[in-house]
Design an enzyme around this catalytic site. Sequence first.
Site, mmCIF file in Angstrom:
data_model
loop_
_atom_site.group_PDB
_atom_site.id
_atom_site.type_symbol
_atom_site.label_atom_id
_atom_site.label_comp_id
_atom_site.label_asym_id
_atom_site.label_seq_id
_atom_site.Cartn_x
_atom_site.Cartn_y
_atom_site.Cartn_z
ATOM 1 N N ARG A 1 2.460 -3.117 -83.623
ATOM 2 C CA ARG A 1 3.300 -4.088 -84.326
ATOM 3 C C ARG A 1 4.771 -3.699 -84.277
ATOM 4 O O ARG A 1 5.651 -4.546 -84.234
ATOM 5 C CB ARG A 1 2.816 -4.304 -85.755
ATOM 6 C CG ARG A 1 2.671 -3.055 -86.581
ATOM 7 C CD ARG A 1 2.224 -3.419 -87.980
ATOM 8 N NE ARG A 1 1.884 -2.244 -88.768
ATOM 9 C CZ ARG A 1 1.824 -2.239 -90.079
ATOM 10 N NH1 ARG A 1 2.086 -3.333 -90.764
ATOM 11 N NH2 ARG A 1 1.495 -1.142 -90.732
ATOM 12 N N SER B 1 4.843 -7.206 -92.498
ATOM 13 C CA SER B 1 3.609 -6.628 -91.956
ATOM 14 C C SER B 1 3.575 -6.692 -90.443
ATOM 15 O O SER B 1 3.203 -5.741 -89.773
ATOM 16 C CB SER B 1 2.390 -7.382 -92.503
ATOM 17 O OG SER B 1 2.364 -7.334 -93.905
ATOM 18 N N GLU C 1 0.696 -21.861 -92.746
ATOM 19 C CA GLU C 1 0.515 -21.654 -91.303
ATOM 20 C C GLU C 1 0.524 -22.960 -90.507
ATOM 21 O O GLU C 1 1.004 -22.989 -89.368
ATOM 22 C CB GLU C 1 -0.795 -20.889 -91.047
ATOM 23 C CG GLU C 1 -0.800 -19.453 -91.578
ATOM 24 C CD GLU C 1 -1.030 -19.341 -93.081
ATOM 25 O OE1 GLU C 1 -1.409 -20.354 -93.712
ATOM 26 O OE2 GLU C 1 -0.834 -18.243 -93.635
ATOM 27 N N PHE D 1 -5.720 -15.922 -89.282
ATOM 28 C CA PHE D 1 -5.204 -17.180 -89.826
ATOM 29 C C PHE D 1 -4.558 -18.081 -88.771
ATOM 30 O O PHE D 1 -4.354 -19.272 -89.023
ATOM 31 C CB PHE D 1 -4.181 -16.918 -90.929
ATOM 32 C CG PHE D 1 -4.695 -16.052 -92.044
ATOM 33 C CD1 PHE D 1 -5.968 -16.252 -92.567
ATOM 34 C CD2 PHE D 1 -3.919 -15.033 -92.569
ATOM 35 C CE1 PHE D 1 -6.448 -15.441 -93.593
ATOM 36 C CE2 PHE D 1 -4.402 -14.222 -93.591
ATOM 37 C CZ PHE D 1 -5.662 -14.426 -94.107
ATOM 38 N N ASP E 1 -8.785 -4.111 -95.491
ATOM 39 C CA ASP E 1 -8.769 -5.401 -96.184
ATOM 40 C C ASP E 1 -10.103 -6.136 -96.092
ATOM 41 O O ASP E 1 -10.320 -7.135 -96.777
ATOM 42 C CB ASP E 1 -7.628 -6.274 -95.660
ATOM 43 C CG ASP E 1 -6.300 -5.910 -96.322
ATOM 44 O OD1 ASP E 1 -6.337 -5.400 -97.462
ATOM 45 O OD2 ASP E 1 -5.244 -6.122 -95.713
ATOM 46 N N ARG F 1 -2.930 -4.190 -85.472
ATOM 47 C CA ARG F 1 -2.160 -3.540 -86.529
ATOM 48 C C ARG F 1 -2.022 -2.044 -86.243
ATOM 49 O O ARG F 1 -1.132 -1.387 -86.731
ATOM 50 C CB ARG F 1 -2.895 -3.717 -87.855
ATOM 51 C CG ARG F 1 -2.184 -3.122 -89.051
ATOM 52 C CD ARG F 1 -3.044 -3.267 -90.298
ATOM 53 N NE ARG F 1 -2.249 -3.049 -91.498
ATOM 54 C CZ ARG F 1 -1.983 -1.858 -92.012
ATOM 55 N NH1 ARG F 1 -2.444 -0.780 -91.427
ATOM 56 N NH2 ARG F 1 -1.261 -1.738 -93.113
#
Lengths: 277, 313
Positions: B8, B35, B56, B81, B115, B165
């Site tokens: 990222r 993030s 989104e 998403f 998560d 990530r």
Amino acid sequence: MNITQAKTAELEALCQGMRRELIDLLYERQTGHPGGSLSCCEILVTLYFHTMRIDPEHPDSPGRDRLILSKGHAAPMLYLCLAHRGFFPVEELATLRKIDSRLQGHPCAHKTPGVDLSTGPLGLGLSAGVGMAESARLTGSDYDVYVVLGDGEIQEGAVWEAAMTANKLKTGNLIAILDDNGVQLDGTVEEIMPAGSAAQKFEAFGWHTLTADGHSIEDLAAVFEQAKACRSGPVLIDARTVKGKGVPFMEGRSIWHGRPISAEDYTLAKQALGGAQ
Amino acid sequence: MNRQIEIRQAYGDALIKLGEQNPRVVVIDADVGSSAKSGGFDAKFPERHYNVGISEVDMNAMAAGMASCGLIPFTNTFSVFMLLRGGDPVNSLICYDRLNVKLAGTFCGLSDSFDGASHHSTSDLALLRALPNLTVLCPCDAVETEKAVFAAAALEGPVYLRLSRAAAPAIFEREYPFRIGKSVRLRQGSQLSIIATGTIVHQALAAAELLEAEGISARVVDMHTVKPLDAEEVLSCACETGAIVTVEEHSIYGGLGGAVAEVLAADTPIPMEFVGLTQYAESGDYPALLAKYGLDAGGIAAKARAVLAHKSG
């Protein structure tokens, strides 16, 4: 630019002629959406034939005003406007919804000259309009962006996401027109999702709001001028309309959202719309 | 393995470099700029950075409008998403009208491990592969990420960037000539081919090491472009090694494995095994999750042995 009486009369006659052509077209095709096409006739005609800065010879000109028919099922009326405005031959209208045609069931930007954005799935046009409006600032252009929304369409949550973003960005060149005909596919808007005043909601979201008689060319032309003059943020015009306008047995009735026209109904509709230009 | 670099961070840095070179590049965030590291663009180019909040659909439809006016928007949200929330405009506007929008889905696969399953993205490749006109890129390390960002911007049309990530070991040097649609053979081998995509490529390389110790010669291919797939290399692998294992941080249904199987079924059917997910995973430490669900070097090596048994049986 104020509209003259002569121009108003000319556009009124054009609307009446287009209504007849619409009924001919949808009767011949036995598919398509008459109700919502008839309700936005004057809105689209006033924009395409009076208000918007467009050039049919150069449909992709970067500095042109944009129009997004977010309620894409009214495509037949959009095509009638584009054809009569000179974006493509009027004869091509007969190919509507036929295989190999440039005139898809819902507006298709990559096939049809003059269509600025493909639409169909409801609730996306306003966000795209915000993007187009903001692009004018980034590219140093001064065009305006018009988005025609259905009053059933604004049940889609994404419309309100866009309403928030337009308010945050203060997009002064964005004008949304609500085709407020009070009827959607399954019934009246009041029956399906009673939500009160759309204009008040847009106001609460930080928009300027205006109202118009959505079937009066004169009123629409004047209100569009007011909206264009407002540069401090986005404007919502609540255009009061009648679904199926001009064909009495279709007016205000949800069954005419997308019903094929029978031979009997075709005769009645044509009688109601008359023959005089 | 050598130094680890966060994908990222490499992505965020690449966006800024790209923004310096190309004034048409704009960045839109749906409240994940910190993030995804796309938010760093804001400090340098505030007039070309938008945070539309947690919306989104709005983000992707707005990007469609911008692309139709000649801009090159990069939209940013978690990959889970990007399609499942923001997918309608991706289908009906961006891909349909072939608009020049770059969809950056970060935290792909299991990389947002703690998560939990709601934040794991293991169906995006299947959904996206079915959309016409879309190019799908899944880089395996920081250098490839930067190259993918620039290649995506240079390509006229919609691109999905599938980004992890996680930090990943450096595989490529800066001089590496990245080309969309052209996979990279990272390791030669004769008995089977391991075709992998994304940061899990380094697990495939580690699996090949394990196999080598057992006397098994495994080729490893970095399939950074999932669509359009490098069918030529898939068929070379089929003809030259006779067995294939696909490796992806994704469901085994509809992703890289499906794409490779489609090529093989039409041309050269050979024994094949799939490394990927068949169920929802769970919260946990990232390496532990990869191990539990068979996505680490050991899991890949096990599938390699299975495909060899099938080949010789």
